[in-house]
Design a protein around this motif. Structure first.
Motif, PDB file in Angstrom:
ATOM      1  N   ASP A  39       0.836  -1.201   0.000  1.00 44.30           N
ATOM      2  CA  ASP A  39       0.000   0.000   0.000  1.00 44.30           C
ATOM      3  C   ASP A  39       0.875   1.256   0.000  1.00 44.30           C
ATOM      4  O   ASP A  39       0.942   1.990   0.988  1.00 44.30           O
ATOM      5  N   TYR A  40       1.524   1.491  -1.085  1.00 42.66           N
ATOM      6  CA  TYR A  40       2.337   2.697  -1.269  1.00 42.66           C
ATOM      7  C   TYR A  40       2.587   2.862  -2.756  1.00 42.66           C
ATOM      8  O   TYR A  40       2.372   1.939  -3.548  1.00 42.66           O
ATOM      9  N   ASN A  41       3.025   4.039  -3.146  1.00 42.41           N
ATOM     10  CA  ASN A  41       3.359   4.331  -4.544  1.00 42.41           C
ATOM     11  C   ASN A  41       4.626   5.159  -4.586  1.00 42.41           C
ATOM     12  O   ASN A  41       4.944   5.880  -3.633  1.00 42.41           O
ATOM     13  N   ILE A  42       5.368   5.051  -5.692  1.00 43.43           N
ATOM     14  CA  ILE A  42       6.577   5.856  -5.887  1.00 43.43           C
ATOM     15  C   ILE A  42       6.454   6.588  -7.221  1.00 43.43           C
ATOM     16  O   ILE A  42       6.140   5.978  -8.252  1.00 43.43           O
ATOM     17  N   VAL A  43       6.693   7.876  -7.170  1.00 44.91           N
ATOM     18  CA  VAL A  43       6.686   8.707  -8.363  1.00 44.91           C
ATOM     19  C   VAL A  43       8.003   9.481  -8.412  1.00 44.91           C
ATOM     20  O   VAL A  43       8.503   9.936  -7.385  1.00 44.91           O
ATOM     21  N   ALA A  44       8.575   9.574  -9.607  1.00 43.64           N
ATOM     22  CA  ALA A  44       9.819  10.334  -9.789  1.00 43.64           C
ATOM     23  C   ALA A  44       9.580  11.405 -10.840  1.00 43.64           C
ATOM     24  O   ALA A  44       8.803  11.216 -11.784  1.00 43.64           O
ATOM     25  N   ILE A  92       5.634   8.040  -2.084  1.00 40.66           N
ATOM     26  CA  ILE A  92       7.032   8.455  -1.935  1.00 40.66           C
ATOM     27  C   ILE A  92       7.408   9.216  -3.206  1.00 40.66           C
ATOM     28  O   ILE A  92       7.248   8.710  -4.316  1.00 40.66           O
ATOM     29  N   VAL A  93       7.905  10.414  -3.024  1.00 37.36           N
ATOM     30  CA  VAL A  93       8.188  11.318  -4.140  1.00 37.36           C
ATOM     31  C   VAL A  93       9.699  11.450  -4.304  1.00 37.36           C
ATOM     32  O   VAL A  93      10.419  11.729  -3.330  1.00 37.36           O
ATOM     33  N   LEU A  94      10.183  11.208  -5.531  1.00 35.25           N
ATOM     34  CA  LEU A  94      11.605  11.347  -5.832  1.00 35.25           C
ATOM     35  C   LEU A  94      11.819  12.569  -6.710  1.00 35.25           C
ATOM     36  O   LEU A  94      11.247  12.677  -7.809  1.00 35.25           O
ATOM     37  N   ASP A  95      12.614  13.496  -6.236  1.00 31.44           N
ATOM     38  CA  ASP A  95      12.990  14.693  -7.001  1.00 31.44           C
ATOM     39  C   ASP A  95      14.384  14.447  -7.563  1.00 31.44           C
ATOM     40  O   ASP A  95      15.374  14.439  -6.821  1.00 31.44           O
ATOM     41  N   VAL A  96      14.443  14.230  -8.891  1.00 36.17           N
ATOM     42  CA  VAL A  96      15.694  13.819  -9.526  1.00 36.17           C
ATOM     43  C   VAL A  96      16.437  15.047 -10.045  1.00 36.17           C
ATOM     44  O   VAL A  96      15.828  15.976 -10.598  1.00 36.17           O
ATOM     45  N   SER A 122      10.192   3.118  -9.619  1.00 38.78           N
ATOM     46  CA  SER A 122       9.039   4.026  -9.704  1.00 38.78           C
ATOM     47  C   SER A 122       7.951   3.451 -10.597  1.00 38.78           C
ATOM     48  O   SER A 122       8.217   2.746 -11.572  1.00 38.78           O
ATOM     49  N   GLU A 123       6.727   3.800 -10.271  1.00 40.04           N
ATOM     50  CA  GLU A 123       5.586   3.411 -11.086  1.00 40.04           C
ATOM     51  C   GLU A 123       5.262   4.479 -12.121  1.00 40.04           C
ATOM     52  O   GLU A 123       4.807   4.167 -13.226  1.00 40.04           O
ATOM     53  N   VAL A 124       5.451   5.714 -11.724  1.00 40.43           N
ATOM     54  CA  VAL A 124       5.120   6.844 -12.585  1.00 40.43           C
ATOM     55  C   VAL A 124       6.341   7.755 -12.689  1.00 40.43           C
ATOM     56  O   VAL A 124       6.962   8.089 -11.671  1.00 40.43           O
ATOM     57  N   LEU A 125       6.697   8.113 -13.938  1.00 40.71           N
ATOM     58  CA  LEU A 125       7.749   9.106 -14.172  1.00 40.71           C
ATOM     59  C   LEU A 125       7.087  10.361 -14.699  1.00 40.71           C
ATOM     60  O   LEU A 125       6.442  10.347 -15.760  1.00 40.71           O
ATOM     61  N   VAL A 126       7.215  11.428 -13.951  1.00 40.55           N
ATOM     62  CA  VAL A 126       6.682  12.722 -14.393  1.00 40.55           C
ATOM     63  C   VAL A 126       7.795  13.448 -15.154  1.00 40.55           C
ATOM     64  O   VAL A 126       8.886  13.666 -14.619  1.00 40.55           O
ATOM     65  N   VAL A 127       7.505  13.782 -16.409  1.00 45.41           N
ATOM     66  CA  VAL A 127       8.479  14.499 -17.248  1.00 45.41           C
ATOM     67  C   VAL A 127       8.007  15.944 -17.337  1.00 45.41           C
ATOM     68  O   VAL A 127       6.926  16.240 -17.870  1.00 45.41           O
ATOM     69  N   ASN A 128       8.813  16.846 -16.805  1.00 44.11           N
ATOM     70  CA  ASN A 128       8.457  18.266 -16.721  1.00 44.11           C
ATOM     71  C   ASN A 128       9.116  19.003 -17.897  1.00 44.11           C
ATOM     72  O   ASN A 128      10.345  19.084 -17.980  1.00 44.11           O
ATOM     73  N   ILE A 129       8.284  19.505 -18.849  1.00 44.73           N
ATOM     74  CA  ILE A 129       8.837  20.227 -20.003  1.00 44.73           C
ATOM     75  C   ILE A 129       8.066  21.526 -20.229  1.00 44.73           C
ATOM     76  O   ILE A 129       6.942  21.696 -19.749  1.00 44.73           O
ATOM     77  N   TRP A 130       8.694  22.433 -20.968  1.00 42.97           N
ATOM     78  CA  TRP A 130       8.053  23.714 -21.298  1.00 42.97           C
ATOM     79  C   TRP A 130       7.281  23.563 -22.599  1.00 42.97           C
ATOM     80  O   TRP A 130       7.665  22.825 -23.504  1.00 42.97           O
ATOM     81  N   GLU A 131       6.192  24.300 -22.703  1.00 45.02           N
ATOM     82  CA  GLU A 131       5.385  24.245 -23.930  1.00 45.02           C
ATOM     83  C   GLU A 131       6.203  24.615 -25.161  1.00 45.02           C
ATOM     84  O   GLU A 131       6.104  23.965 -26.211  1.00 45.02           O
ATOM     85  N   HIS A 245     -10.521   8.933  -8.288  1.00 45.95           N
ATOM     86  CA  HIS A 245     -10.511   9.824  -9.448  1.00 45.95           C
ATOM     87  C   HIS A 245     -10.581   8.994 -10.731  1.00 45.95           C
ATOM     88  O   HIS A 245      -9.960   7.926 -10.840  1.00 45.95           O
ATOM     89  N   ASP A 246     -11.344   9.483 -11.704  1.00 42.39           N
ATOM     90  CA  ASP A 246     -11.507   8.747 -12.959  1.00 42.39           C
ATOM     91  C   ASP A 246     -10.183   8.526 -13.677  1.00 42.39           C
ATOM     92  O   ASP A 246     -10.013   7.528 -14.401  1.00 42.39           O
ATOM     93  N   ASN A 247      -9.244   9.448 -13.510  1.00 42.79           N
ATOM     94  CA  ASN A 247      -7.957   9.361 -14.196  1.00 42.79           C
ATOM     95  C   ASN A 247      -6.808   9.167 -13.193  1.00 42.79           C
ATOM     96  O   ASN A 247      -5.716   9.710 -13.373  1.00 42.79           O
ATOM     97  N   TYR A 248      -7.095   8.392 -12.148  1.00 42.71           N
ATOM     98  CA  TYR A 248      -6.078   8.120 -11.113  1.00 42.71           C
ATOM     99  C   TYR A 248      -4.861   7.464 -11.771  1.00 42.71           C
ATOM    100  O   TYR A 248      -4.992   6.492 -12.537  1.00 42.71           O
ATOM    101  N   VAL A 249      -3.689   7.981 -11.486  1.00 46.72           N
ATOM    102  CA  VAL A 249      -2.498   7.571 -12.240  1.00 46.72           C
ATOM    103  C   VAL A 249      -1.880   6.275 -11.733  1.00 46.72           C
ATOM    104  O   VAL A 249      -1.216   5.556 -12.499  1.00 46.72           O
ATOM    105  N   PHE A 250      -2.071   5.955 -10.455  1.00 49.36           N
ATOM    106  CA  PHE A 250      -1.361   4.804  -9.895  1.00 49.36           C
ATOM    107  C   PHE A 250      -2.155   3.513 -10.111  1.00 49.36           C
ATOM    108  O   PHE A 250      -2.716   2.922  -9.194  1.00 49.36           O
TER     109      PHE A 250
END
Length: 611
Positions: A39-44, A92-96, A122-131, A245-250
């Motif tokens: 019962d936990y999730n990891i996102v980076a 658990i949140v990883l700031d890379v 990690s289960e989810v990788l968030v990619v942060n980019i500019w428009e 949430h309908d679009n729950y990511v985990f």
């Protein structure tokens, strides 16, 4: 933790690529996740240096990662930092560390290492980019994503059932271009990158969607549209922290199936493989982790188990029946508690390793308890021997004192069956289910000891029967001897011996009947009857010698003389007249009396007519 950072944050991997030894402590003591199992999730989060990654994480998860100063642009995240979401979630949140940082210059090896590490856990990788970088290879982090795709094939090439969600957060979305249009552009670029990466021959036809799912969102410019940024970030947060949430990511398909208590060891071993450039085989690493954690959990369980069985050991050593009452139930409870504890923590790991470790643990627990069981059964066997001895002697003694006939073997066998039954019942009730514990040796020991006691009691009982039989014979022979020797005749010994033969035959039959249930072997019974016959003859001789001792013979002769002298042939007292021949009568009486002396000198067997 570094100065200025919140106490909940941990620099998991520092700028020198060293893995923190405090990860396990943070999971248990700071983040309180140690007992959460799966019962936990990891996102980076990935992105260019100073692209607002930390700001995004802080808005989504309530963390306080250090953000870039508005006065000067410099790298704020070095290595990989970890924290737990402050919202009601176990994330658990990883700031890379950002890519393209000037601090590392041309050395971009850490980018590959951090991508490999993040993908592994990690289960989810968030990619942060500019428009405004969408559609541009370098600025849109396509180089980083190329690395992500390559290392993903290294890790999961043979496991298409393991997926990762790439969640693109498009920042400063201020143009009129729709999110769908931006998403299409990104997917086109991503598929182009996928086609160009080197793949093994077996995976040349693999599609990007075999290994990745994709999600897209956008946020407005924070300095120009602060309120709208906050509102959109709050709305986006629900996709990460609200399972309804309908679009729950985990989604469960992104799970790495590593229990949270195993993450510290697993992550450390993964990083060690990465920095030493060793082949990273995740299934093997997961198996090694499972073995490590199962062994560790087993050791902890066994340590507590040994503490819990100490009172059982002391109860057994006390030797008191009251202290060992229902001890089998107590042992089963302690074993069950230990197995349950192991299962609750270890069952989350690789099934084959867990089941093997569980079987080994069960064997170890059973082995320790078997030692106590054998000790208890030996004590019970010895106690049963004492109980049998006391109980059977008490019953036999009571029967003997009643002066009534009783069956010796009935009493003995009944008591033996009772004691044996009590012992076997205790052994069965104490023996734990699913064990091959045996009490055959102790049961055999009990039977042997009871047989030894029975042999001794049998000897005593035979001796008692023999004594009683001889007493009957002595009493009847004594009456015959007294009657015949007090009224002696020429055939008195013949009469005595005839009576003895009749009496002896009768008591022999009685003796034989009484000992038959006790002595089953015919030769042994014949030997005892022969012994009885010899003793009976000895009793006759002894009684006869007693009757013909000097004092007894003198008394008998005197009585005989007086009867012949004082009484006439009719048995009437003589009345002497002056004319009677008193001396002559006395001489005749004396002559008759002296004639008896030879008969008292020996038993005249020849006078016995056996017919």
């Amino acid at each position: 933790m570094k100065p200025g950072r919140p106490k909940t944050q941990l620099q998991l991997i520092n700028e020198d690529q060293e893995f923190s030894q405090d990860f396990a402590q943070y999971l248990s003591d700071v983040w309180k996740l140690e007992d959460n199992g799966f019962d936990y999730n990891i996102v980076a989060v990935f992105g260019s240096q100073s692209s607002g990654k930390s700001t995004l994480l802080n808005r989504l998860f309530g963390t306080e990662f250090e953000v870039m100063s508005t006065e000067r642009r410099r790298q704020t995240t070095k290595g990989i930092w970890a924290d737990k979401s402050t919202y009601k979630s176990n994330i658990i949140v990883l700031d890379v560390e950002g890519t393209d940082g000037s601090e590392r210059g041309e050395d971009q090896e850490f980018e590959r290492k951090s991508a490999l590490f993040s993908l592994a856990i990690s289960e989810v990788l968030v990619v942060n980019i500019w428009e405004n970088t969408v559609g541009l290879y370098n600025s849109a982090n396509m180089g980083l994503l190329k690395t992500v795709f390559e290392v993903n094939l290294e890790l999961f090439g043979k496991e298409k059932d393991v997926k990762t969600l790439l969640f693109f957060s498009i920042r400063d979305h201020t143009s009129e271009v729709t999110l769908d249009a931006l998403s299409d552009t990104l997917m086109h670029d991503l598929e182009s990158v996928w086609e160009r990466i080197s793949k093994p021959e077996s995976l040349k036809d693999a599609k990007i969607t075999d290994y990745f799912d994709f999600a897209f969102s956008s946020l407005p410019n924070k300095p120009l549209q602060p309120q709208e940024f906050e509102d959109r970030a709050a709305k986006l947060r629900g996709r990460f922290i609200d399972p309804k949430h309908d679009n729950y990511v985990f989604n469960s398909k992104y799970k790495r199936r590593i229990p949270v208590d195993g993450i510290p060891h697993y992550a450390a071993s993964i990083w060690e493989k990465i920095v030493t450039n060793k082949d990273l085989d995740l299934p093997t690493q997961q198996e090694l982790l499972a073995q490590y954690r199962c062994d560790e959990i087993s050791r902890q369980v066994v340590e507590r188990f040994h503490q819990e069985i100490q009172p059982i050991r002391e109860a057994i050593d006390s030797g008191k029946p009251s202290a060992t009452e229902n001890i089998g139930g107590t042992m089963a409870k302690v074993r069950g508690s230990a197995i349950s504890e192991f299962e609750s923590h270890a069952s989350r790991y690789q099934r084959s390793v867990y089941e093997k470790s569980r079987q080994q643990l069960l064997g170890l627990l059973n082995s320790d308890l078997c030692i106590l069981y054998v000790r208890l059964i030996k004590q019970a066997s010895n106690a049963a021997v004492r109980e049998f001895s006391n109980r059977v002697k008490k019953r036999l003694g009571s029967a003997a004192r009643s002066n009534e006939e009783y069956e010796f073997m009935d009493i003995v066998r009944k008591t033996q069956d009772e004691v044996r039954g009590d012992f076997r019942r205790l052994a069965e009730e104490t023996r734990l289910p699913d064990t091959d514990w045996s009490y055959d040796d102790e049961a055999a020991h009990l039977d042997q000891m009871m047989d030894n006691i029975i042999d001794e009691l049998r000897k005593g009982e035979i001796s008692r029967i023999m004594d009683r039989t001889r007493n009957v014979l002595k009493r009847e022979i004594s009456d015959v001897l007294a009657a015949e020797l007090n009224e002696p005749t020429d055939k008195m010994w013949g009469t005595v011996l005839g009576s003895f033969a009749e009496i002896n035959a009768k008591v022999e039959r009685t003796f034989s009947q009484r000992i038959q249930p006790i002595v089953s072997e015919e030769p042994a019974r014949r030997a005892m009857i022969k012994q009885m016959r010899e003793l009976a003859w000895g009793d006759l001789v002894a009684k006869a010698r007693e009757e013909v001792s000097d004092q007894m013979v003198l008394l008998k002769l005197r009585n005989y003389l007086e009867e012949r002298f004082r009484y006439d042939s009719q048995g009437l007292p003589r009345v002497w007249m002056p004319s009677d021949d008193i001396d002559g009568q006395f001489d005749r009486a004396r002559t008759e009396t002296l004639r008896l002396i030879p008969g008292y000198c020996k038993i005249d067997v020849g006078a016995w007519d056996e017919s």
